[in-house]
Scaffold this active site. Sequence first.
Site, mmCIF file in Angstrom:
data_model
loop_
_atom_site.group_PDB
_atom_site.id
_atom_site.type_symbol
_atom_site.label_atom_id
_atom_site.label_comp_id
_atom_site.label_asym_id
_atom_site.label_seq_id
_atom_site.Cartn_x
_atom_site.Cartn_y
_atom_site.Cartn_z
ATOM 1 N N GLU A 1 0.803 -1.217 0.000
ATOM 2 C CA GLU A 1 0.000 0.000 0.000
ATOM 3 C C GLU A 1 0.839 1.271 0.000
ATOM 4 O O GLU A 1 0.519 2.249 -0.669
ATOM 5 C CB GLU A 1 -0.946 -0.001 1.212
ATOM 6 N N HIS B 1 -11.178 -6.131 8.763
ATOM 7 C CA HIS B 1 -11.868 -5.873 7.498
ATOM 8 C C HIS B 1 -13.163 -5.098 7.726
ATOM 9 O O HIS B 1 -14.039 -5.092 6.863
ATOM 10 C CB HIS B 1 -12.206 -7.192 6.786
#
Length: 658
Positions: free
Chosen positions: A397, A464
């Site tokens: 990322e 998540h």
Amino acid sequence: MEFNTEFLSPNLQIEIYRALLKPRLIEEKMLVLLRQGKISKWFSGIGQEAISVGVTMALGAEEYILPMHRNLGVFTTRNIPLHRLFAQWQGKESGFTKGRDRSFHFGTQEYKVVGMISHLGPQLGVSDGIALASKINNKNQVTAVFSGEGGTSEGDFHEALNVASVWQLPVLFCIENNGYGLSTPTNEQYNCQHIADRGMGYGMESHIIDGNNIIEVYSKVSEIARSVRENPRPVLIEFKTFRMRGHEEASGTKYVPQELMDVWGEKDPVENYERFLKETGVLNDGQIEAIKAEFTKEITDNLQIAFEEEDITPNEINELNDVFQVIDFEHFKSNSEVEEIRFVDAVSDSLKQSMQRHENLVIMGQDIAEYGGVFKITEGFVEAFGKERVRNTPICESAIIEAAMGLSIAGMKSVVELQFADFISSGFNPVVNYLAKSFYRWGQHADVVLRMPCGAGVGAGPFHSQTNEAWFTKTPGLKVVYPAFPYDAKGLLNTAINDPNPVLFFEHKGLYRTIKQEVPIDYYTLPFGKASLIRSGEEITIISYGAAVHWALEVLDRHYEIKADVIDLRTLQPLDIEAIYTSVKKTGRAIILQEESLFGGIASDISALISEHCFEHLDAPVKRVGSLDTPIPFNKRLEEQYLPKVRFEDALIELINY
């Protein structure tokens, strides 16, 4: 030290000498000024000038260079006016950051130089983005980025090299190995003989160059750069050199053995090359003294210009206005038919129409190409727009967000899909320290949208399910958007992509396939900073955003007797404060509902704003309702307890009856 100048004309040899000497003379003057208290700090590159000068001379004027603390030679070789450099170091208005940052923490598009931030590593990933733009646009240009041997210990180094290798980007990774990261020697930084050895692990060509030999640096980097322009690929170059002064002047060099200082002192790049030019008859003492006198006068004259400039007069309005690039919002109204689509389809439509509208737009993310992303939002995009513009990324990322910044520097747009908003933590540094601060620091916008699939209620557990918008609403320089309906999602995402400022676009995955709405088929935009009043009433103001808006509506549907204004904020930065105040002044009561855990969320700031500015209109305390201050649990019953749905209903009734 041997210099092979067989293929270099005498004029070029002199030009190289002048370029090498100039930063040395500037540094010597800066050390005097530092002792006199006329500059605040100095990171010396004495002994390392050959690397900066040689690399810069080997590149074309339109090729980007991303230097570090000790690369004064990059700036001088690019012929940046000295009075502006001196003003930068003194925090003057005519510097490159208007007094907002120091030393080489700036960039300049005019000279194609992108300076560092103190976190070091992000420069490497940014260079990937600049090189990617060059490759996509067939410019046949290289990008050179600098780091020290200490910086190669950072994760950004490994991520950036991996991305560059996988995508075969034309980047020269220039590592100045000067033996020490501040005081930490190389044997405590890495456990291999040479940093160049690491290239093998990335399938990357690598070279070792004597960083104190200006001719070797210039000749070999020129050769490598020519090859990379013809055959785009990354190259790792380790320059062996030494720092003759402290990391910065206050730290000194007591940790370095004197015999080591003596050895490297004999390898001084300026003295050795000057001696060579005299021995070969290219220059004589008189010519050398004339060059030094010329530079000394230039330095003195430009210092005088910088010293005579008035100190900055702080202006609060100027400071606030320079956090974001100001743009005129272009409102595209829809004139088409509508169709009932899901939230997920609205996001996909926006991306597709934006890709058609902006030929310089690149979408990047994990599994977004042939697979279409984990939520299938970009399914079919590769066939429509090609793999150059729809790019699967490695799982890194940080480097991808940095590459998005590099694309922006090179004049392109990007949308980065974070597979889940939770994973932004792996790229946190470039978001809050690079994207957010670049425009304020040196006027460089970050034309980047980060898509953030987020939210609980789907049994996805602690990693998540986060809705972490408060990490970013408190960071000046970032815009934060959080729609609750398909119509808003499409229009606001179009606006986000048009906006040259960095935008975090939160998409609650629990809404993706559960919420439908009639949405125009064609392209349209919606303004940032404009909340939506989706219900109107006189008794209380309910303020919310994202999935929590729907929870509030569900409660009101069960309590039809409650007459409430329901404000869907839609954007959290900028925030529609006027809509909030107008409603609260009408109803006299306010309750703010957020999905995020309660403490430190945006509800706290909204509550404080209402208390400060609407106090005399309130008939009851302002209430905040949010999730429990715990990580998000996986078990369905635990997750239901975590979320604020039931607590909101109780708090609403309590506030109505206050």
